[in-house]
Scaffold this active site. Sequence first.
Site, PDB file in Angstrom:
ATOM      1  N   PRO A 248      -6.399   0.516  17.710  1.00  0.00           N
ATOM      2  CA  PRO A 248      -5.926   0.031  16.404  1.00  0.00           C
ATOM      3  C   PRO A 248      -5.942   1.066  15.277  1.00  0.00           C
ATOM      4  CG  PRO A 248      -8.059  -0.943  16.956  1.00  0.00           C
ATOM      5  CD  PRO A 248      -7.626  -0.173  18.147  1.00  0.00           C
TER       6      PRO A 248
ATOM      7  N   LYS B  88      -0.681   0.205  14.731  1.00  0.00           N
ATOM      8  CA  LYS B  88       0.659   0.197  15.339  1.00  0.00           C
ATOM      9  C   LYS B  88       0.943  -0.983  16.282  1.00  0.00           C
ATOM     10  CE  LYS B  88       2.563   3.649  13.461  1.00  0.00           C
ATOM     11  NZ  LYS B  88       2.356   2.939  12.190  1.00  0.00           N
TER      12      LYS B  88
ATOM     13  N   HIS C 170       0.856  -1.202   0.000  1.00  0.00           N
ATOM     14  CA  HIS C 170       0.000   0.000   0.000  1.00  0.00           C
ATOM     15  C   HIS C 170       0.883   1.239   0.000  1.00  0.00           C
ATOM     16  CE1 HIS C 170      -3.579  -2.309   0.670  1.00  0.00           C
ATOM     17  NE2 HIS C 170      -3.107  -2.848   1.773  1.00  0.00           N
TER      18      HIS C 170
ATOM     19  N   TYR D  61     -10.096   5.202   5.826  1.00  0.00           N
ATOM     20  CA  TYR D  61     -10.430   5.570   7.204  1.00  0.00           C
ATOM     21  C   TYR D  61     -11.470   6.675   7.102  1.00  0.00           C
ATOM     22  CZ  TYR D  61      -6.150   3.228   8.890  1.00  0.00           C
ATOM     23  OH  TYR D  61      -5.170   2.314   9.193  1.00  0.00           O
TER      24      TYR D  61
ATOM     25  N   TYR E 146       2.637   6.871   9.994  1.00  0.00           N
ATOM     26  CA  TYR E 146       1.888   5.680   9.568  1.00  0.00           C
ATOM     27  C   TYR E 146       2.827   4.588   9.047  1.00  0.00           C
ATOM     28  CZ  TYR E 146      -2.064   2.970   7.816  1.00  0.00           C
ATOM     29  OH  TYR E 146      -2.993   1.970   7.603  1.00  0.00           O
TER      30      TYR E 146
HETATM   31  P1  RFL Z   1      -0.734 -11.417  21.607  1.00  0.00           P
HETATM   32  O1  RFL Z   1      -1.015 -11.491  20.125  1.00  0.00           O
HETATM   33  O2  RFL Z   1      -1.849 -11.029  22.496  1.00  0.00           O
HETATM   34  O3  RFL Z   1      -0.126 -12.823  22.040  1.00  0.00           O
HETATM   35  C1  RFL Z   1       0.067 -13.166  23.401  1.00  0.00           C
HETATM   36  C2  RFL Z   1       0.047 -14.665  23.533  1.00  0.00           C
HETATM   37  O4  RFL Z   1       0.292 -15.016  24.897  1.00  0.00           O
HETATM   38  C3  RFL Z   1      -0.626 -16.023  25.283  1.00  0.00           C
HETATM   39  N1  RFL Z   1      -0.795 -15.987  26.758  1.00  0.00           N
HETATM   40  C4  RFL Z   1      -0.130 -16.806  27.607  1.00  0.00           C
HETATM   41  N2  RFL Z   1       0.764 -17.782  27.379  1.00  0.00           N
HETATM   42  C5  RFL Z   1       1.271 -18.426  28.469  1.00  0.00           C
HETATM   43  N3  RFL Z   1       0.893 -18.138  29.745  1.00  0.00           N
HETATM   44  C6  RFL Z   1      -0.011 -17.174  30.007  1.00  0.00           C
HETATM   45  N4  RFL Z   1      -0.357 -16.893  31.259  1.00  0.00           N
HETATM   46  C7  RFL Z   1      -0.563 -16.452  28.908  1.00  0.00           C
HETATM   47  N5  RFL Z   1      -1.458 -15.447  28.798  1.00  0.00           N
HETATM   48  C8  RFL Z   1      -1.587 -15.183  27.498  1.00  0.00           C
HETATM   49  C9  RFL Z   1      -1.893 -15.713  24.505  1.00  0.00           C
HETATM   50  O5  RFL Z   1      -2.736 -16.857  24.374  1.00  0.00           O
HETATM   51  C10 RFL Z   1      -1.307 -15.249  23.181  1.00  0.00           C
HETATM   52  O6  RFL Z   1      -1.159 -16.307  22.259  1.00  0.00           O
HETATM   53  O7  RFL Z   1       0.462 -10.387  21.910  1.00  0.00           O
HETATM   54  P2  RFL Z   1       1.765 -10.028  21.024  1.00  0.00           P
HETATM   55  O8  RFL Z   1       2.455 -11.269  20.528  1.00  0.00           O
HETATM   56  O9  RFL Z   1       2.516  -9.029  21.800  1.00  0.00           O
HETATM   57  O10 RFL Z   1       1.151  -9.327  19.695  1.00  0.00           O
HETATM   58  C11 RFL Z   1       0.509  -8.080  19.742  1.00  0.00           C
HETATM   59  C12 RFL Z   1      -0.554  -7.991  18.626  1.00  0.00           C
HETATM   60  O11 RFL Z   1      -1.375  -9.130  18.707  1.00  0.00           O
HETATM   61  C13 RFL Z   1      -1.405  -6.706  18.734  1.00  0.00           C
HETATM   62  O12 RFL Z   1      -0.615  -5.598  19.097  1.00  0.00           O
HETATM   63  C14 RFL Z   1      -2.111  -6.367  17.378  1.00  0.00           C
HETATM   64  O13 RFL Z   1      -3.030  -7.362  17.036  1.00  0.00           O
HETATM   65  C15 RFL Z   1      -2.825  -5.015  17.463  1.00  0.00           C
HETATM   66  N6  RFL Z   1      -3.569  -4.683  16.233  1.00  0.00           N
HETATM   67  C16 RFL Z   1      -2.906  -4.162  15.126  1.00  0.00           C
HETATM   68  N7  RFL Z   1      -1.566  -4.001  15.135  1.00  0.00           N
HETATM   69  C17 RFL Z   1      -0.907  -3.543  14.012  1.00  0.00           C
HETATM   70  O14 RFL Z   1       0.314  -3.381  14.064  1.00  0.00           O
HETATM   71  N8  RFL Z   1      -1.572  -3.265  12.838  1.00  0.00           N
HETATM   72  C18 RFL Z   1      -2.921  -3.414  12.730  1.00  0.00           C
HETATM   73  O15 RFL Z   1      -3.465  -3.215  11.641  1.00  0.00           O
HETATM   74  C19 RFL Z   1      -3.654  -3.851  13.911  1.00  0.00           C
HETATM   75  N9  RFL Z   1      -4.985  -4.034  13.869  1.00  0.00           N
HETATM   76  C20 RFL Z   1      -4.946  -4.869  16.180  1.00  0.00           C
HETATM   77  C21 RFL Z   1      -5.636  -4.522  14.973  1.00  0.00           C
HETATM   78  C22 RFL Z   1      -5.662  -5.389  17.263  1.00  0.00           C
HETATM   79  C23 RFL Z   1      -7.033  -5.537  17.187  1.00  0.00           C
HETATM   80  N10 RFL Z   1      -7.700  -6.061  18.322  1.00  0.00           N
HETATM   81  C24 RFL Z   1      -8.540  -7.183  18.280  1.00  0.00           C
HETATM   82  C25 RFL Z   1      -7.328  -5.570  19.631  1.00  0.00           C
HETATM   83  C26 RFL Z   1      -7.009  -4.671  14.873  1.00  0.00           C
HETATM   84  C27 RFL Z   1      -7.717  -5.150  15.995  1.00  0.00           C
HETATM   85  C28 RFL Z   1      -9.212  -5.235  15.854  1.00  0.00           C
HETATM   86  C1  PHB Z   2      -6.940  -4.453   9.618  1.00  0.00           C
HETATM   87  O1  PHB Z   2      -6.782  -4.728   8.413  1.00  0.00           O
HETATM   88  O2  PHB Z   2      -7.398  -5.278  10.411  1.00  0.00           O
HETATM   89  C2  PHB Z   2      -6.577  -3.097  10.104  1.00  0.00           C
HETATM   90  C3  PHB Z   2      -5.976  -2.199   9.236  1.00  0.00           C
HETATM   91  C4  PHB Z   2      -5.647  -0.932   9.690  1.00  0.00           C
HETATM   92  C5  PHB Z   2      -5.914  -0.575  10.993  1.00  0.00           C
HETATM   93  C6  PHB Z   2      -6.486  -1.482  11.870  1.00  0.00           C
HETATM   94  C7  PHB Z   2      -6.835  -2.751  11.429  1.00  0.00           C
HETATM   95  O3  PHB Z   2      -5.612   0.678  11.403  1.00  0.00           O
END
Ligand code: RFL
Ligand code: PHB
Length: 394
Positions: free
Chosen positions: A293, A297, A72, A201, A384
């Site tokens: 989100p 980031k 992108h 967005y 971004y």
């Molecule tokens: P995770 O992915 O939460 O993984 C943590 C893991 O630890 C396990 N766990 C345990 N294991 C052992 N003992 C315990 N006591 C434990 N407790 C928990 C869990 O089961 C899990 O498998 O953390 P990690 O690895 O630091 O990764 C972070 C990312 O997942 C998170 O920051 C992103 O998903 C945020 N996010 C986005 N980030 C981006 O950079 N770009 C995006 O476009 C973006 N979109 C998003 C997002 C997060 C979203 N939600 C649902 C909050 C969109 C959404 C909707």
């Molecule tokens: C996504 O594709 O899930 C997504 C993309 C951009 C964002 C958050 C989530 O800022």
Amino acid sequence: MKTQGAIIGAGPSGLLLGRLLDLQGIANIIIEAKSPEYVLSRIRAGVLEQGTTDLLRTAQGSDRMDREGLVHEGFALSFAGDSRRIDLKKYSGGKSVLGYGQTEVTKDLMDARIASGATQFYEAEQVTLHDIESDHPVVRFVHQGTQQRIECEYIAGCDGFHGVSRQSIPSDRIQLFERVYPFGWLGILSRTPPISHELIYSHHERGFALCSMRSDNLSRYYVQCSLDDRVEDWSDQRFWDELCCRLPAESTRQLVTGASIEKSIAPLRSFVAEPMQFGRLFLVGDAAHIVPPTGAKGLNLAASDVYTLYHLLRLRYQDRRHDVLAQYSSLCLRRIWKAERFSWWMTSLLHKFSDDPFGRKIQEAELAYYTSSEAGLSTIAENYVGLPYEPIPN
Ligand code: RFL
Ligand code: PHB
């Protein structure tokens, strides 16, 4: 069992760190609370910064990402019925981001871990951390009914916001900074062609909306919703009607609707824990910080923490630099707070916070100002695509 690094959590942070350490011959064991299927069922991030994709290439887990990821070079900001393109490439000095789902990143890293044969425990219960301030911390857990004990030299707490690692730090040794937003995001995944090849967005008087995608035939859409809403309140039809209403009229003509294959609600939060280390425990990714989100980031910040910890552990093990790990938290936090600021700013700019017409007019003026000024466009674009990583001391 004995190892050099115990990694708590097999989300993207834990798997990426484990893989990078493996490739350098630094022994590590991953301990994850859930099953692999459960970890892969969580639909989350979709946008990767160049720093993240470079690190995934270093981890040799990127072939599919390079084949299937969608580059992108810009995205659209829509408000007051108008849509303006942010040219990322032009305003960030030639950079772009890559659309590739967190689920796919996780799957690629899981496959690499299995191929390497490195030790890992899924569905670990009652995970507890001990002797963190000593030179030989211990992780205990129950696996398939058997008590396990791992003695290690360092613990990486990669277990997300609700994990055990941060909670193992005494409350008088850690400071928490938090903002909870008064709304959530309702997201759906549908097997339909995306509305546009770039993300949209949208700020609208009914609330924020986001159009994203995973492939040419897999779309990801979000609408701002109330924290009281339940997924059952939102039929597919209600979702599509609301989304349509919040997008500029010219793009809705391209909207293809269909059955949702996943639907979930996520609350929005800004959160930082300082410092990110205590004794031999290092917090990584969501265990230490959360961003709403809107700025895409969260996963990218997790990757930059991994970058820092990986390089410091290499200095520690390969160059016998025992002093450098003390800098982990301060190195990470400089970049984290800038990403916290950008995510908070994007969220404040694009969401509906109240019915106050003055507040809305100010949001629209701010959007109009930033998108009509070269300096404003550069500020959005450089944040971004991701600010530069902090240099690693040598
Ligand atoms: P995770 O992915 O939460 O993984 C943590 C893991 O630890 C396990 N766990 C345990 N294991 C052992 N003992 C315990 N006591 C434990 N407790 C928990 C869990 O089961 C899990 O498998 O953390 P990690 O690895 O630091 O990764 C972070 C990312 O997942 C998170 O920051 C992103 O998903 C945020 N996010 C986005 N980030 C981006 O950079 N770009 C995006 O476009 C973006 N979109 C998003 C997002 C997060 C979203 N939600 C649902 C909050 C969109 C959404 C909707
Ligand atoms: C996504 O594709 O899930 C997504 C993309 C951009 C964002 C958050 C989530 O800022």
